[in-house]
Design an enzyme around this catalytic site. Structure first.
Site, short mmCIF file in Angstrom:
data_model
loop_
_atom_site.label_atom_id
_atom_site.label_comp_id
_atom_site.label_asym_id
_atom_site.label_seq_id
_atom_site.Cartn_x
_atom_site.Cartn_y
_atom_site.Cartn_z
N GLN A 60 -6.35 10.31 6.78
CA GLN A 60 -7.00 9.74 5.61
C GLN A 60 -8.50 9.68 5.90
O GLN A 60 -8.91 9.13 6.93
CB GLN A 60 -6.42 8.35 5.34
N TRP A 68 -13.75 2.72 3.51
CA TRP A 68 -12.69 3.36 2.73
C TRP A 68 -13.20 3.68 1.33
O TRP A 68 -13.90 2.88 0.72
CB TRP A 68 -11.47 2.43 2.66
N GLU A 110 4.53 0.25 3.76
CA GLU A 110 3.74 1.48 3.75
C GLU A 110 4.18 2.41 4.89
O GLU A 110 4.75 1.98 5.89
CB GLU A 110 2.26 1.14 3.93
N TRP A 163 -6.26 -3.15 9.08
CA TRP A 163 -7.01 -3.40 7.85
C TRP A 163 -7.73 -4.74 7.88
O TRP A 163 -8.77 -4.90 7.25
CB TRP A 163 -6.06 -3.36 6.64
N MET A 189 -12.00 7.09 8.74
CA MET A 189 -10.63 7.58 8.99
C MET A 189 -9.65 6.42 8.90
O MET A 189 -9.91 5.36 9.46
CB MET A 189 -10.56 8.19 10.38
N ASN A 190 -8.52 6.62 8.18
CA ASN A 190 -7.38 5.72 8.42
C ASN A 190 -6.15 6.54 8.75
O ASN A 190 -6.24 7.39 9.65
CB ASN A 190 -7.21 4.62 7.36
N ASP A 191 -5.01 6.29 8.16
CA ASP A 191 -3.72 6.77 8.67
C ASP A 191 -3.68 8.22 9.16
O ASP A 191 -4.25 9.12 8.53
CB ASP A 191 -2.66 6.73 7.56
N ARG A 235 4.43 5.42 -2.43
CA ARG A 235 3.54 6.28 -1.64
C ARG A 235 4.04 6.59 -0.23
O ARG A 235 4.98 6.01 0.25
CB ARG A 235 2.15 5.66 -1.56
N ASP A 236 3.29 7.50 0.40
CA ASP A 236 3.39 7.84 1.83
C ASP A 236 4.68 8.57 2.19
O ASP A 236 5.44 8.14 3.07
CB ASP A 236 3.24 6.57 2.70
C1 FRU Z 1 -1.88 2.60 4.77
C2 FRU Z 1 -2.34 3.06 3.41
C3 FRU Z 1 -1.28 3.93 2.78
C4 FRU Z 1 -2.07 4.77 1.81
C5 FRU Z 1 -3.36 4.98 2.55
C6 FRU Z 1 -4.56 5.04 1.67
O1 FRU Z 1 -2.88 2.32 5.67
O2 FRU Z 1 -2.65 1.94 2.61
O3 FRU Z 1 -0.23 3.21 2.17
O4 FRU Z 1 -1.44 5.97 1.53
O5 FRU Z 1 -3.49 3.90 3.46
O6 FRU Z 1 -5.69 5.42 2.39
#
Ligand code: FRU
Length: 496
Positions: free
Chosen positions: A55, A63, A221, A304, A37-39, A165-166
């Site tokens: 994510q 990842w 981001e 990260w 899991m991330n964001d 992005r985002d």
């Molecule tokens: C931030 C990020 C975002 C991107 C996502 C990819 O942590 O790098 O910019 O959308 O993670 O997993």
């Protein structure tokens, strides 16, 4: 490519996720159903409950090509997993469905706006990033047939389509939609772009909302932009930051800017900036407005720079969300408090007043790994200030983590170097706190694999993940000099 299909992901997570015993996860912080899991993504209130997407890579604890995991909650503390919402199964998002956000359409459907990533010119090419839409009913989502809805052709001149992005979406007061998206100039500095849409599907460029003047890292981001207590607030997570005193640290950081939105120019004018979190593990926060009008933030409780080191090779999940936090502005600064719902799950208060702390003390009933601690520390005598106050926690005979406060330097430090990590990654961080003649108020929340410290009523927060096995439950106190402490401990969710 079958692996990248949603059907495959849903079958896999439902089979494998259920094999993770509840006690191998935190008690009330969300972890991925299985894998990575991330964001936080699509954090929203929809059809009577909170939705949190994330994510997600189900097949490994590292990842990889991003899916969107999905969970729902009535109180932002008890989460129920729903099947994954998105998989990287379309030509425009074949490398991943990156971060994005959610809103409700007038017809009652939920709209997800996310970044679709594909490799330009094959697997070894650059990541081409575009904004895409999926629409659904809170459970199943279909990608829009005319995706992407924003691509390189929508970018102002000089901006890179490889870092675009985002999107964070919200409803404008006139009923239309607006979003803010991260992008960057060729010199690698981040910019934030505003786009408008009347229906959520057809978008056009409005303005450059904000721009990195070189002070805050490089690419920006995961932006968020919202009104709060009469101000406008911009959140961004810059990559490659340089430290600035104790305010920011190297690497991936978070910045809160408080200021005003210039309606004419459609530009944000910042008046104040600060880190959002001063600890080790915090990134990519996203906010929502609750039905009762609270601005609540949740962040990825990782960094990260440290996330390669899980310490537990046999753990089948990696990544946690922070506790949801209520935001406010006081004296021009961002304040954070744990969401008030947490107080509903407190029990068994253990309270001590005027405890004199010098040599190491433990107090009966003050221990545990899923607990809330309210500590007020002060010098025993104003004319003889203590030099250092230490709280050890997640402690057994071998391991412990430390919170320490040096009033003469106004520094609060978190240190997890003895928490069981075998890696030389970041273990400590210091935060400059307000000086109230040696008095400090710490509100500490432990949940098995993390600690969140709300300092002086939420003026600052320090967050860190902790590797130590939850069987290390001891908490102890020590001072260099004489300090006095008032402490209340609550068990949370009837644990500990
Ligand atoms: C931030 C990020 C975002 C991107 C996502 C990819 O942590 O790098 O910019 O959308 O993670 O997993």
């Amino acid at each position: 490519m079958i692996k990248n299909s949603l059907i495959f992901a849903r079958a896999y997570e439902s089979e494998e996720g259920g094999k993770i015993p509840a006690d191998a996860r935190p008690l009330f912080h969300l972890t991925p159903r299985i894998g990575w899991m991330n964001d936080p993504n699509g954090f929203s209130f929809y059809q009577g409950q909170y939705h949190l997407f994330y994510q997600y890579y189900p097949y490994d604890t590292e990842w990889n090509s991003m899916h969107w995991g999905h969970a729902v909650s009535h109180d932002l503390l008890h989460w129920t997993y729903l099947p994954a919402a998105l998989a990287p199964d379309a030509p425009y998002d074949s490398f991943g469905c990156f971060s994005g956000s959610a809103t409700e359409l007038p017809d009652g459907r939920q709209l997800l706006l996310y970044t679709g990533v594909r490799k330009e010119g094959g697997d070894r090419g650059k990541d081409l990033q575009t904004q895409c839409v999926a629409v659904g009913d809170g459970l199943d989502y279909s990608k829009y047939a005319k995706n992407p809805v924003l691509d390189a052709g929508d970018l102002p001149e000089g901006l890179s389509p490889y870092d675009f992005r985002d999107p964070k979406i919200w409803r404008r007061t006139d009923g239309g939609y607006r979003c803010v998206v991260g992008a960057r100039r060729m010199n690698r500095r981040g910019v934030l772009l505003l786009f408008d849409s009347e229906d959520g599907f057809r978008w056009h460029f409005v303005s450059i909302l904000a721009e990195n003047d070189g002070r805050f890292g490089l690419m920006w981001e995961c932006p968020d932009f919202f009104p709060l207590d009469g101000k406008d607030v911009l959140f961004v997570s810059p990559q490659d930051m340089l430290p600035e005193g104790f305010e920011y640290h190297n690497g991936n950081g978070t910045v809160c800017q408080i200021g005003a939105f210039d309606e004419e120019e459609k530009r944000f004018i910042p008046e104040h900036h600060q880190a959002i979190d001063y600890g080790i593990d915090f990134y990519a926060p996203q906010t929502l407005l609750t039905p009762d009008g609270r601005r609540v933030m949740i962040g990825w409780m990782q960094n990260w720079d440290t996330c390669k080191n899980t310490g537990y090779e046999d753990r089948k999940w990696f990544g946690q969300m922070t506790l949801p936090r209520e935001l406010s502005i006081r004296n021009g600064r961002l304040y954070q408090q744990p969401i008030r719902e947490l107080a509903l799950y407190r029990s068994r208060a253990v309270e001590y007043r005027n405890v004199s702390v010098r040599d190491c003390v433990s107090l009966s009933g003050i221990e545990g790994r899923s607990v809330e601690l309210d500590l007020r520390i002060r010098p025993e005598k104003a004319e003889a200030p203590y030099l250092k106050f230490i709280m050890r926690f997640a402690q057994d005979d071998q391991y412990h983590s430390i919170l320490s406060y040096r009033p003469h330097e106004s520094l609060l430090k978190i240190d997890r170097k003895f928490s069981g990590s075998r890696r030389a990654y970041i273990h400590q961080r210091r935060c400059q706190v307000a000086n109230h003649n040696g008095e400090i108020h710490l509100h500490v929340i432990l949940d098995r694999f993390s600690v969140e410290v709300f300092i002086n009523d939420g003026e600052q927060v320090m967050t860190a993940t902790i590797l130590t096995d939850p069987s290390a439950r001891r908490i102890s106190f020590e001072a260099d000099g004489r300090a006095v402490m008032d402490i209340t401990k609550y068990s949370l969710f009837s644990e500990d």
